[in-house]
Design a protein around this motif. Structure first.
Motif, PDB file in Angstrom:
ATOM      1  N   SER A 137       3.753  -2.922  -9.373  1.00 29.10           N
ATOM      2  CA  SER A 137       3.569  -4.343  -9.087  1.00 29.10           C
ATOM      3  C   SER A 137       4.610  -4.885  -8.117  1.00 29.10           C
ATOM      4  N   ASN A 138       5.801  -4.304  -8.075  1.00 29.94           N
ATOM      5  CA  ASN A 138       6.818  -4.776  -7.132  1.00 29.94           C
ATOM      6  C   ASN A 138       6.369  -4.627  -5.685  1.00 29.94           C
ATOM      7  N   LEU A 139       5.621  -3.574  -5.397  1.00 25.20           N
ATOM      8  CA  LEU A 139       5.155  -3.329  -4.034  1.00 25.20           C
ATOM      9  C   LEU A 139       4.314  -4.490  -3.530  1.00 25.20           C
ATOM     10  N   HIS A 140       3.395  -4.932  -4.343  1.00 28.51           N
ATOM     11  CA  HIS A 140       2.474  -5.990  -3.923  1.00 28.51           C
ATOM     12  C   HIS A 140       3.121  -7.370  -3.975  1.00 28.51           C
ATOM     13  N   ALA A 141       4.018  -7.575  -4.929  1.00 33.49           N
ATOM     14  CA  ALA A 141       4.712  -8.858  -5.020  1.00 33.49           C
ATOM     15  C   ALA A 141       5.564  -9.110  -3.785  1.00 33.49           C
ATOM     16  N   ALA A 142       6.077  -8.035  -3.181  1.00 31.19           N
ATOM     17  CA  ALA A 142       6.987  -8.157  -2.041  1.00 31.19           C
ATOM     18  C   ALA A 142       6.269  -8.196  -0.702  1.00 31.19           C
ATOM     19  N   ASP A 143       4.944  -8.286  -0.706  1.00 26.63           N
ATOM     20  CA  ASP A 143       4.170  -8.366   0.524  1.00 26.63           C
ATOM     21  C   ASP A 143       3.545  -9.753   0.625  1.00 26.63           C
ATOM     22  N   SER A 144       3.478 -10.290   1.837  1.00 27.76           N
ATOM     23  CA  SER A 144       3.041 -11.675   2.016  1.00 27.76           C
ATOM     24  C   SER A 144       1.561 -11.896   1.744  1.00 27.76           C
ATOM     25  N   ALA A 145       0.754 -10.834   1.747  1.00 24.64           N
ATOM     26  CA  ALA A 145      -0.690 -11.014   1.592  1.00 24.64           C
ATOM     27  C   ALA A 145      -1.302 -10.175   0.482  1.00 24.64           C
ATOM     28  N   SER A 146      -0.679  -9.068   0.110  1.00 27.77           N
ATOM     29  CA  SER A 146      -1.307  -8.154  -0.837  1.00 27.77           C
ATOM     30  C   SER A 146      -1.425  -8.780  -2.224  1.00 27.77           C
ATOM     31  N   VAL A 147      -2.513  -8.448  -2.903  1.00 22.57           N
ATOM     32  CA  VAL A 147      -2.716  -8.901  -4.274  1.00 22.57           C
ATOM     33  C   VAL A 147      -2.819  -7.680  -5.184  1.00 22.57           C
ATOM     34  N   MET A 148      -2.597  -7.917  -6.473  1.00 21.80           N
ATOM     35  CA  MET A 148      -2.478  -6.787  -7.390  1.00 21.80           C
ATOM     36  C   MET A 148      -3.813  -6.243  -7.875  1.00 21.80           C
ATOM     37  N   TRP A 149      -4.909  -6.899  -7.506  1.00 22.01           N
ATOM     38  CA  TRP A 149      -6.236  -6.414  -7.870  1.00 22.01           C
ATOM     39  C   TRP A 149      -7.092  -6.389  -6.607  1.00 22.01           C
ATOM     40  N   PRO A 150      -7.037  -5.301  -5.829  1.00 24.09           N
ATOM     41  CA  PRO A 150      -7.685  -5.248  -4.512  1.00 24.09           C
ATOM     42  C   PRO A 150      -9.203  -5.382  -4.559  1.00 24.09           C
ATOM     43  N   LEU A 151      -9.789  -5.244  -5.748  1.00 20.18           N
ATOM     44  CA  LEU A 151     -11.223  -5.479  -5.871  1.00 20.18           C
ATOM     45  C   LEU A 151     -11.582  -6.853  -5.317  1.00 20.18           C
ATOM     46  N   PHE A 152     -10.735  -7.846  -5.554  1.00 22.91           N
ATOM     47  CA  PHE A 152     -11.059  -9.217  -5.185  1.00 22.91           C
ATOM     48  C   PHE A 152     -10.714  -9.539  -3.738  1.00 22.91           C
ATOM     49  N   GLU A 153      -9.973  -8.683  -3.104  1.00 29.38           N
ATOM     50  CA  GLU A 153      -9.777  -8.791  -1.658  1.00 29.38           C
ATOM     51  C   GLU A 153     -10.981  -8.190  -0.931  1.00 29.38           C
ATOM     52  N   GLY A 154     -11.640  -7.233  -1.532  1.00 33.16           N
ATOM     53  CA  GLY A 154     -12.777  -6.585  -0.903  1.00 33.16           C
ATOM     54  C   GLY A 154     -12.584  -5.095  -0.661  1.00 33.16           C
ATOM     55  N   ARG A 155     -11.419  -4.551  -1.098  1.00 32.53           N
ATOM     56  CA  ARG A 155     -11.146  -3.104  -1.011  1.00 32.53           C
ATOM     57  C   ARG A 155     -11.271  -2.584   0.430  1.00 32.53           C
ATOM     58  N   THR A 156     -10.775  -3.389   1.393  1.00 31.17           N
ATOM     59  CA  THR A 156     -11.013  -3.057   2.798  1.00 31.17           C
ATOM     60  C   THR A 156      -9.968  -2.138   3.401  1.00 31.17           C
ATOM     61  N   CYS A 157      -8.856  -1.918   2.707  1.00 29.48           N
ATOM     62  CA  CYS A 157      -7.807  -1.068   3.275  1.00 29.48           C
ATOM     63  C   CYS A 157      -6.977  -0.480   2.148  1.00 29.48           C
ATOM     64  N   LEU A 158      -7.569   0.469   1.414  1.00 26.81           N
ATOM     65  CA  LEU A 158      -6.884   1.133   0.318  1.00 26.81           C
ATOM     66  C   LEU A 158      -6.192   2.393   0.826  1.00 26.81           C
ATOM     67  N   PRO A 159      -5.171   2.887   0.141  1.00 29.49           N
ATOM     68  CA  PRO A 159      -4.547   4.156   0.534  1.00 29.49           C
ATOM     69  C   PRO A 159      -5.590   5.269   0.591  1.00 29.49           C
ATOM     70  N   THR A 160      -5.457   6.140   1.592  1.00 30.20           N
ATOM     71  CA  THR A 160      -6.437   7.206   1.773  1.00 30.20           C
ATOM     72  C   THR A 160      -5.789   8.381   2.488  1.00 30.20           C
ATOM     73  N   THR A 161      -6.400   9.549   2.342  1.00 29.22           N
ATOM     74  CA  THR A 161      -5.989  10.728   3.120  1.00 29.22           C
ATOM     75  C   THR A 161      -6.903  10.935   4.313  1.00 29.22           C
ATOM     76  N   ASN A 162      -7.897  10.063   4.452  1.00 31.90           N
ATOM     77  CA  ASN A 162      -8.837  10.132   5.574  1.00 31.90           C
ATOM     78  C   ASN A 162      -8.396   9.147   6.644  1.00 31.90           C
ATOM     79  N   ALA A 163      -7.558   9.601   7.556  1.00 35.98           N
ATOM     80  CA  ALA A 163      -6.960   8.703   8.552  1.00 35.98           C
ATOM     81  C   ALA A 163      -7.983   8.078   9.481  1.00 35.98           C
ATOM     82  N   SER A 164      -9.158   8.661   9.599  1.00 39.33           N
ATOM     83  CA  SER A 164     -10.171   8.129  10.515  1.00 39.33           C
ATOM     84  C   SER A 164     -11.060   7.079   9.858  1.00 39.33           C
TER      85      SER A 164
END
Length: 634
Positions: A137-164
């Motif tokens: 939770s510290n990671l997201h609290a320290a970012d100006s836009a990130s929220v702790m439940w990305p479902l409600f943002e729209g899941r548009t930029c989640l961590p991935t191993t698929n760089a493309s």
């Protein structure tokens, strides 16, 4: 025809070049406050008429305060202005805005952009670090836009191993103001209102429904308003005693550390990174101390607030009783932006913290296990009335296989001996059933050490899960017929494969405390229970929505049927909660809605399930109840 101020805004970039801004538009004012406690330094730095006069007439257009004739909503086709629209501010206008803010404007880059080759931030090592820390939770609290439940943002930029793969800003705010003073909040409020932009407010991003995010929005990030002042003897018309003034960005671990240092206790969240003086307290705020002192909202004695018209005001029981009632419990991001709160505090208190578990097994059948759980639930009234708070899980681990986890039993004002005496009748009944437990119980002479030991750092950021909750009232545990129905319903929920995370507590309004807008259902509750549903990571949007609908209507529908007149805690709830007005606000809703129209008639402040949100709709890109889409009038 578009308003003249909108036309001025659209072409302000070119005009700004003739009169460059070289400094933040701010004036330092007196620290005197109607609250009787000096303003924080951050609050003395304000936007004033004199400060606005340092800009050219064209430049100041977007930053003027609102009044009865200019507070109407600026919309395009009934929608807030959106990136790509003709009326979306040009890059030069955003540059001007950044300059008047003093360089506090942040253009949003999603936290996981480093995982995507299409972003300049692409870096495999950074991506690996972000991925490893994603549930922290510290990671997201320290970012100006990130929220702790990305479902409600729209899941548009989640961590991935698929760089493309594709990564977009999606439902995150397009820009955010990193607030360090009140003037920046006022400028942002006025800019968003005058330019027709969606506005969101983020402290830590903890809310279960993503209230602090929104596509195309300007975000106001209050996370760095960290000032804390202790007041040894604070006086109001209904209170005299010690108090603490907290900036909106103060988190639980920070105020608990300060309270321990100075020898007092404060009502705050159980989660370590929760923003105590932000949306938490404004939405009610249950606490490990609630069974004794009530909700966090009940503690508030005064607030400093920026309203929808951009004005900075002090709100007390005497200065504005209606707003004082509404903000305390009526929801964050609804009536204004709180920069600080003054809350009553309490004497230093000791606590016994106990953890243990039991489960089905060779000697414990499913029926025996549930008899042990039932014996616990029968004691909810006695435990809560003793001032304790318990946080427990019940999990399905297979066919007729279950586990109960006490994580922890938090016995405020109980020595180890007093705690053992309180729970011994339950322990004896477990023993009689053949259920063996090995409690790990420890006494701490102060709240902070007990809380630190008892509650781990929150795990967040699941994108394949939806949560929902219910406030189960005392009647469901003291009325035998209702108790049987409630117990059978909860057993059925878990047997069907859904976990329960719950709190045994009470949150009555203490005698002598002024009434507020917190959900009336809290005043009768003995259990705040949360459950969740999930889906496969490759599920289609249609499949996800079907899962959500079944969860909302069928699983949680059974919970509602046991206590239809109760409700749920808005900050830890199902975003699809039917009749959210009744569920989250109860009998207070009509008054809250009327006050919303008075203080924010254009709904500058919008958040899902907030007061007045039924007047707006988000046209989400994936058809799910998230914030990735235009905000338009319903």
């Amino acid at each position: 025809m578009a308003p003249r101020s909108m036309i001025a805004g659209a072409f302000l970039g070119a005009l700004a070049l003739t009169a460059p801004v070289t400094a933040q538009v701010v004036e330092q004012v007196s620290s005197d406050s109607q609250a009787g406690v000096p303003l924080f330094t951050s609050e003395t730095l304000q936007l004033t008429a004199d400060a606005l006069a340092t800009l050219s007439q064209n430049q100041s257009t977007l930053f003027q305060f609102g009044n009865s004739s200019t507070l109407s909503a600026r919309t395009v086709g009934g929608c807030k202005v959106f990136p790509g629209d003709f009326w979306w501010p040009s890059s030069l206008v955003w540059t001007l805005f950044d300059k008047v803010l003093g360089g506090a404007l942040i253009k949003t880059v999603p936290l996981a952009a480093s995982c995507y080759s299409s972003w300049p931030e692409y870096d495999a090592d950074t991506c690996a670090t972000i991925t490893d820390d994603w549930t922290n939770s510290n990671l997201h609290a320290a970012d100006s836009a990130s929220v702790m439940w990305p479902l409600f943002e729209g899941r548009t930029c989640l961590p991935t191993t698929n760089a493309s793969a594709a990564c977009t800003v999606g439902g995150y705010s397009s820009y955010a103001v990193n607030v360090t003073n009140v003037a920046q909040i006022q400028l942002a409020v006025n800019f968003a209102r005058n330019a027709g932009l969606r506005l969101v407010v983020k402290n830590t991003g903890h809310d279960f429904s993503g209230k602090s995010t929104g596509a195309g929005a300007l975000g106001i990030w209050t996370h760095h308003l960290k000032e804390i002042d202790y007041i040894a003897n604070y006086k109001t018309s209904s209170y005299q005693g010690p108090a603490v003034k907290m900036g909106a960005g103060v988190q639980a671990f920070e105020i608990y550390e300060k309270a321990n240092e100075l020898g007092f206790s404060v009502v705050g969240g159980e989660g370590k990174t929760v923003g105590v003086a932000g949306g938490y307290v404004l939405g009610g705020g249950h606490s490990p101390l609630s069974s004794i002192y009530g909700l966090a909202a009940d503690q508030v004695l005064a607030m400093e607030v920026v309203l929808a018209n951009g004005r900075f005001v002090t709100v007390t029981e005497e200065s504005d009783p209606d707003l004082f009632w509404a903000i305390r419990g009526g929801g964050g991001g609804t009536f204004g932006i709180v920069t600080s709160v003054i809350s009553r505090v309490h004497p230093k208190v000791g606590v016994t913290v106990s953890t243990f578990s039991f489960s089905t097994g060779a000697d414990v059948s499913a029926d025996t296990f549930w008899a042990g759980v039932r014996a616990y639930m029968e004691r909810f009234p006695a435990h809560a009335d003793a001032g304790t708070y318990a946080y427990f899980w019940i999990l399905n681990t297979g066919t007729d296989s279950f586990v109960f986890l006490m994580n922890p039993f938090f016995a405020v004002n109980h020595t180890l001996a007093e705690y053992n005496a309180l729970v011994q009748p339950w322990y004896d009944e477990l023993s009689d059933l053949g259920i063996s437990i090995t409690p790990n119980s420890n006494y701490y002479d102060n709240f902070y050490d007990g809380w630190s030991a008892g509650f781990p750092l929150e795990t967040v950021a699941a994108s394949v899960m939806l949560t929902g909750s219910r406030l189960f009232p005392r009647e469901n545990f003291v009325n035998e017929t209702l108790f049987n129905t409630t117990f059978d319903t909860l057993r059925s929920t878990i047997s069907d494969g859904y976990a329960i995370l719950a709190f045994n507590l009470k949150a009555e309004l203490v005698d002598g405390y002024p009434d507020n807008a917190a959900n009336p259902a809290f005043r009768n509750t003995l259990m705040h229970a949360i459950t969740s549903t999930s889906w496969d990571s490759d599920a289609t949007n249609a499949e996800i929505l079907d899962t959500m609908d079944y969860f909302t209507n069928t699983i949680l529908g059974k919970w509602r049927a046991t206590c239809p007149d109760s409700g749920a805690y808005m900050s830890e709830s199902d975003i699809q909660e039917p009749n959210f007005q009744q569920a989250f606000y109860g009998s207070n809703y009509a008054r809250l809605y009327k006050l919303k129209q008075l203080y924010d008639p254009s709904s500058l402040f919008y958040a899902p399930t907030a007061v007045g949100s039924e007047n707006w709709v988000v046209n989400s890109q994936d058809g799910l109840p998230d914030q990735n889409g235009r905000l338009c009038r319903a």
